[in-house]
Design an enzyme around this catalytic site. Sequence first.
Site, short mmCIF file in Angstrom:
data_model
loop_
_atom_site.label_atom_id
_atom_site.label_comp_id
_atom_site.label_asym_id
_atom_site.label_seq_id
_atom_site.Cartn_x
_atom_site.Cartn_y
_atom_site.Cartn_z
N HIS A 275 0.81 -1.22 0.00
CA HIS A 275 0.00 0.00 0.00
C HIS A 275 0.85 1.27 0.00
O HIS A 275 1.90 1.33 0.61
CB HIS A 275 -1.07 0.00 1.10
CG HIS A 275 -0.55 -0.02 2.51
ND1 HIS A 275 -0.20 1.12 3.19
CD2 HIS A 275 -0.35 -1.06 3.36
CE1 HIS A 275 0.18 0.79 4.42
NE2 HIS A 275 0.12 -0.52 4.55
N ASP A 287 6.03 0.58 6.44
CA ASP A 287 4.57 0.42 6.31
C ASP A 287 4.03 1.55 5.44
O ASP A 287 3.55 2.53 5.94
CB ASP A 287 3.93 0.41 7.71
CG ASP A 287 2.46 0.03 7.67
OD1 ASP A 287 2.00 -0.48 6.64
OD2 ASP A 287 1.78 0.25 8.69
N GLU A 320 -5.10 2.19 2.65
CA GLU A 320 -5.20 0.94 3.40
C GLU A 320 -5.42 1.21 4.88
O GLU A 320 -6.26 0.59 5.53
CB GLU A 320 -3.90 0.11 3.21
CG GLU A 320 -3.97 -1.32 3.74
CD GLU A 320 -3.48 -1.47 5.17
OE1 GLU A 320 -3.60 -2.57 5.72
OE2 GLU A 320 -2.99 -0.47 5.76
N GLU A 321 -4.64 2.15 5.39
CA GLU A 321 -4.58 2.32 6.85
C GLU A 321 -5.91 2.70 7.49
O GLU A 321 -6.15 2.38 8.64
CB GLU A 321 -3.53 3.38 7.21
CG GLU A 321 -2.09 2.98 6.88
CD GLU A 321 -1.58 1.82 7.72
OE1 GLU A 321 -2.33 1.29 8.54
OE2 GLU A 321 -0.40 1.45 7.53
N ASP A 346 3.23 -6.51 3.15
CA ASP A 346 2.86 -5.41 4.06
C ASP A 346 3.17 -5.78 5.50
O ASP A 346 2.31 -5.72 6.37
CB ASP A 346 1.37 -5.07 3.89
CG ASP A 346 0.93 -3.91 4.76
OD1 ASP A 346 1.78 -3.13 5.19
OD2 ASP A 346 -0.28 -3.80 5.04
N HIS A 418 3.13 2.28 12.69
CA HIS A 418 2.20 3.40 12.93
C HIS A 418 2.78 4.49 13.84
O HIS A 418 2.03 5.22 14.48
CB HIS A 418 0.87 2.91 13.52
CG HIS A 418 0.09 2.03 12.58
ND1 HIS A 418 -1.13 1.51 12.89
CD2 HIS A 418 0.37 1.59 11.32
CE1 HIS A 418 -1.58 0.78 11.87
NE2 HIS A 418 -0.67 0.82 10.90
#
Lengths: 461, 461
Positions: A275, A287, A320-321, A346, A418
């Site tokens: 992503h 990520d 995506e997130e 991912d 994140h």
Amino acid sequence: MTKKILAALAASAALSSPLAAQIAPEKVAALRDAALKDDLAWDITEGLTTEIGPRQAGSEAEARARDWAVEKLKALGFQNVHIETFDVPWWERGDASAEITAPFPQSLTLAALGNSAATPAKGLSAEVIGFDSMAALEAADPATIKGKIVFVTHRMQPAQDGSPYGPVGQIRRAGPSVASKKGAVAILIRSIGTDHHRVPHTGVQAWTDGAKPIPALALANPDADQLERVLKRGKPVTIALTVTARMAGTRKSGNVIADVPGRDPNAGIVLVGGHLDSWDLGTGAIDDASGVAITTAAAKRIMDAGQPLRTIRVVWFGSEEIGLFGGAAYARAHAKEKHALAAESDFGADRVWRFSTAVKPEALPAMKPIAEALAPLGIVTNRKNGEAGGSDTDDLQRSGVPMVSLNQDGTRYFDLHHTADDTLDKIDPEQLRQNVAAWTTLLAITANDPTEYGPVTPPRE
Amino acid sequence: MTKKILAALAASAALSSPLAAQIAPEKVAALRDAALKDDLAWDITEGLTTEIGPRQAGSEAEARARDWAVEKLKALGFQNVHIETFDVPWWERGDASAEITAPFPQSLTLAALGNSAATPAKGLSAEVIGFDSMAALEAADPATIKGKIVFVTHRMQPAQDGSPYGPVGQIRRAGPSVASKKGAVAILIRSIGTDHHRVPHTGVQAWTDGAKPIPALALANPDADQLERVLKRGKPVTIALTVTARMAGTRKSGNVIADVPGRDPNAGIVLVGGHLDSWDLGTGAIDDASGVAITTAAAKRIMDAGQPLRTIRVVWFGSEEIGLFGGAAYARAHAKEKHALAAESDFGADRVWRFSTAVKPEALPAMKPIAEALAPLGIVTNRKNGEAGGSDTDDLQRSGVPMVSLNQDGTRYFDLHHTADDTLDKIDPEQLRQNVAAWTTLLAITANDPTEYGPVTPPRE
Ligand SMILES: [Zn+2]
Ligand SMILES: [Zn+2]
């Protein structure tokens, strides 16, 4: 598995896999070993994280990232490079600050969770009630929570397969709604992460029906430790909180798609990707810049080695997130195309340690050459068919598309996941290359083998 | 050293160290080994970092920390527990934000350095000019700097003895004044730290004569990496910066002093301690709650073992971080008292690996029993006399007071130093106990040995 079934599988594999169309093992090995010197995945990861940086779903930066991707993919020689847009809800982080005001005044480091509400403009102040698990919060009498700030602390342990993220992550995904329904004025969770740094872990959460949005934030792990210690003193603990996060309509997002056209349009597409969007706090190196980079670098190697039998499609999914919007949009738009296989990268940029499959049983023998070609990279095979998948390929998988996964070592993934700390310096170029070699191996075989890997029924839950 | 001098030293040591007054090696060993089970240093470190947290020099939190210290030291049974106040300049951090606005828009993580000026309220925006060392900045033509934001990037390497902090730290200490004098509108330095996290390292810098205060900030290491990469693209780089830091008069600070009175008031004081203040970003666990905790825990053990010959004085110095104000105030106020020896713990909480001395040559033989008693803790001896010292004891040392140091392993100290990440979770209780054992050993011997360790002339530079 019985001998009878094994024999049947072997026969079926022989029928559906004319050896003539397959790629020679020596050629696969040569492609694999050359990929251990890959520089393209690093180049893409470095470029995307440097020239775009953070690229939150729906943001202007994500739009710039799509343009960046189109330019890069065209320059690399991919065909049919284009953007497919879709709308996403737009959540704006704003600012967040918190301090313990009693009994031991001091500030706390935290980050709002996706879809968090704001506090009143002047902030709010309330007593804190602590829970050591999601179960404890769920069991609590609402009368003890009403008007308070809920704190849920439950430390996540590192694991190669990242498996604790499922259960512990429920605190983030579901905790805010549970707290809100019990009358909490805000919720603070311990970061869903395995590190010990003052870098909180954000992530999405969605309000369930009937749950009034409240401020929902994650404390950095050292701050969660601190709040635990403060609560253990047994005196009433008050926190003052100011959050300006807000939902603000919809914005455009999009997927970037690029093809390596195959010789046989009817052989189906092998879809790989990752992503493009990232959380806003870091530059999304692990990520998931590395995921799009690894899969693109591998596809480029197969493209350069001569036209494959099947079309290889690389997808850099958007948004995506915040709720897998790109994967859903792709599955809707391409429902009529035949997908022979799909696989997503991912889970960071550390070494691939395991090969997993979710293909129809008759296709298992065709997985064997893949496993054998991956073994020299230190990759074992997951003996249980059905454990492959990916977040952006979820809807494809539900529609019966077979999947494989190249599982990365996730031991340190949740140190960074994140957070602001998801930056390029966390990527080990050697491990990144091993990933490219694994994906090159996978594509070399699957894009040149006419075996039908699916459909997979019943689809995964 | 010649044989003649060695013989003279031995004779002198024999004269000045009547064995009868000294403590038996077996008793030292027993005290040392019991200290390996110490819990008090952890208790103090945990208490101070939890119940006070950050305690910037001159802040209300530092005042609360003094009261906390007095209560704790009295409860532990120390005598003459009191606060000695002094004034310090007050610098307020305010807020700081920065973003690259061209060519690749994205925000940067940074922290203002002590005594940084503010930007105009609306912020400032300027082109960036990068330098890879302090020497490069010093050599630069002011015409190339005027009106620009200076960026100095020079990565510091970890080292057991922390020695790179001296030279690399000059970028922080002196860089802002040099940049200002050459006409820079602001300076951004790479954090003086060895980590790879989005946690910038603050620290003090002082404006030299004629240098107009400008905004001076440290980028987190990943952000410095990023800015380096962006600059390497060769396009003009613009940064927008908003900083609200300001100087705001003077505030009260203070030292907290506690004694274990000795049997012989004329034998002089053995002074040990650390500093009570911390930077505001973290909770000052390794810098320097652990230092006051270790020395206090050791002094308490000697106190409990029976009255020592010499008075042991524990000092929790105030306002070290912003310019060694507590050490200077102590030296002024206590200039007339006889200090037999001084030693400070201010390099974290990791294992003591070396014993260093700065005593008069005649006292070197009296250092030998200390070295021998420390050896079982894995501590080697620095063969070069003159390499001991401490920031808060600097003025005492300049006046001729002999010093020893128990050098801690600083390999990971500068991962955390002056950052938000300086929190309790970084302290290893076992290594903390080894520190207490080393300091207990040191005090057991030096507080019971009438040897004159000083004065040391000429004083250290
Ligand atoms: Zn991801
Ligand atoms: Zn210090």
